[in-house]
Structures are given as structure tokens and as C-alpha cells.
Scaffold this motif. Structure first.
Motif, PDB file in Angstrom:
ATOM      1  N   UNK A 192      -8.979   8.508  13.841  1.00 40.22           N
ATOM      2  CA  UNK A 192      -7.599   8.139  13.525  1.00 40.22           C
ATOM      3  C   UNK A 192      -6.958   9.298  12.772  1.00 40.22           C
ATOM      4  N   UNK A 193      -5.653   9.394  12.879  1.00 34.02           N
ATOM      5  CA  UNK A 193      -4.922  10.504  12.266  1.00 34.02           C
ATOM      6  C   UNK A 193      -4.219  10.011  11.008  1.00 34.02           C
ATOM      7  N   UNK A 231       0.298   3.901  18.344  1.00 36.49           N
ATOM      8  CA  UNK A 231       0.350   2.902  17.292  1.00 36.49           C
ATOM      9  C   UNK A 231       0.355   3.620  15.955  1.00 36.49           C
ATOM     10  N   UNK A 232       1.414   3.428  15.188  1.00 37.33           N
ATOM     11  CA  UNK A 232       1.507   4.058  13.874  1.00 37.33           C
ATOM     12  C   UNK A 232       1.633   2.983  12.810  1.00 37.33           C
ATOM     13  N   UNK A 233       1.119   3.302  11.636  1.00 40.44           N
ATOM     14  CA  UNK A 233       1.108   2.362  10.521  1.00 40.44           C
ATOM     15  C   UNK A 233       1.610   3.099   9.288  1.00 40.44           C
ATOM     16  N   UNK A 234       2.621   2.541   8.626  1.00 39.92           N
ATOM     17  CA  UNK A 234       3.115   3.110   7.372  1.00 39.92           C
ATOM     18  C   UNK A 234       2.454   2.373   6.216  1.00 39.92           C
ATOM     19  N   UNK A 293      -6.872   4.438  18.989  1.00 36.74           N
ATOM     20  CA  UNK A 293      -6.672   5.375  17.886  1.00 36.74           C
ATOM     21  C   UNK A 293      -5.267   5.193  17.336  1.00 36.74           C
ATOM     22  N   UNK A 294      -5.132   5.363  16.049  1.00 37.53           N
ATOM     23  CA  UNK A 294      -3.860   5.131  15.372  1.00 37.53           C
ATOM     24  C   UNK A 294      -3.503   6.331  14.503  1.00 37.53           C
ATOM     25  N   UNK A 298      -8.171  -4.792  10.393  1.00 33.95           N
ATOM     26  CA  UNK A 298      -7.907  -3.716  11.347  1.00 33.95           C
ATOM     27  C   UNK A 298      -9.187  -2.978  11.722  1.00 33.95           C
ATOM     28  N   UNK A 299     -10.046  -2.777  10.756  1.00 36.18           N
ATOM     29  CA  UNK A 299     -11.315  -2.089  11.024  1.00 36.18           C
ATOM     30  C   UNK A 299     -12.132  -2.865  12.056  1.00 36.18           C
TER      31      UNK A 299
END
Length: 139
Positions: A89-90, A16-19, A52-53, A41-42
Motif C-alpha cells: 500500500x502507498x 482506492x484512497x483513504x484520508x 492496494x490502496x 480493513x486489514x
């Protein structure tokens, strides 16, 4: 078509990635996505701690021009960035190589200036220990 139950058993790993752009590409204008959505989201992350995202955060000339800091998202949301990292998270660098022409931002397709952009803003990305990147719009 797989049922959700079968999919859940067959899928071993999903990413799962978020821009985070601070830009509304559909309606135009600026939106602070972190301010709008982070608390929701938290809550999800706290309910499902194994989720993890990877968050790709904008650092580029358009951010610098609009906010006087290419790293405005890190400056404005330092505590959110810390929380994400502390909770596994990264964070990565999301770079758009745009150029401004006649008051409009357009995709930069000149390889030399794209490389110059990457070298310039890459220094800021290093400052935040960003080791992965996603280029905006595939450039």
C-alpha cells in the motif's frame, strides 16, 4: 446503467484512497480513524491481497497544535504504517492549510503562507518518504 457483472469486466483499474485526518468534520471533535477501522480493513486486505490502496496521512499545523506533533499519526500508528508499506500500500501526505482565528480553524487562502506551510511540513513528509500529496479541501 451497467450491471455489476458488466462493470467488473469493463473497469480495468480503480484507485482506492483513504484520508486519515483524526478529525470528525460532520459531528465535530476528534476521531482516530486508524484505531477505529484499521483491523477491519486489514482483514479485507488479507482476504484480497491484490487490493492496494493509497493512504493520505495528515501532517500540518492543525495536527501540530492539537497533538504537539504534526506527524502524530505516524508516531501513534508506526506499526500500522509499516504493515501497509510492507504489503504494497502507498502512503502520501494529506496537508490542510488552516489558520486559527478566534479559537476556530478556517481555510487559509493566502498563497504566501500556504507556501510557507508546505515548505515547513514538507520536511516532515520527506522524513517519512512520502512522494505524493493531496491537499485538503482542494487548496
Amino acid at each position: 446503467m451497467l450491471s455489476f457483472y458488466r462493470m467488473e469486466k469493463e473497469i480495468k483499474k480503480a484507485f482506492l484512497t483513504i484520508d486519515v485526518d483524526f478529525t470528525d468534520y460532520i459531528m465535530g471533535g476528534v476521531k482516530d480513524e486508524l484505531e477505529i477501522s484499521f483491523h477491519l480493513l486489514k482483514e479485507v486486505f488479507m482476504k484480497f491481497p491484490s487490493l492496494k490502496t493509497t493512504w493520505f496521512i495528515r501532517i500540518d499545523s492543525q495536527m501540530e497544535k492539537a497533538y504537539n506533533h504534526s506527524d502524530i499519526i505516524f508516531l501513534k500508528h508506526e506499526s500500522k504504517m509499516e504493515w501497509l508499506r510492507e504489503n504494497g500500500h502507498e502512503l502520501g501526505w494529506h496537508h490542510h492549510s488552516y489558520k486559527e482565528e478566534k479559537g476556530r480553524w478556517i481555510q487559509n487562502t493566502d498563497e504566501r503562507t500556504i507556501c510557507e506551510d508546505l515548505l515547513k511540513y514538507g520536511e516532515t513528509a520527506k522524513k517519512y518518504n512520502l512522494e505524493i500529496a493531496r491537499m485538503g479541501w482542494g487548496f
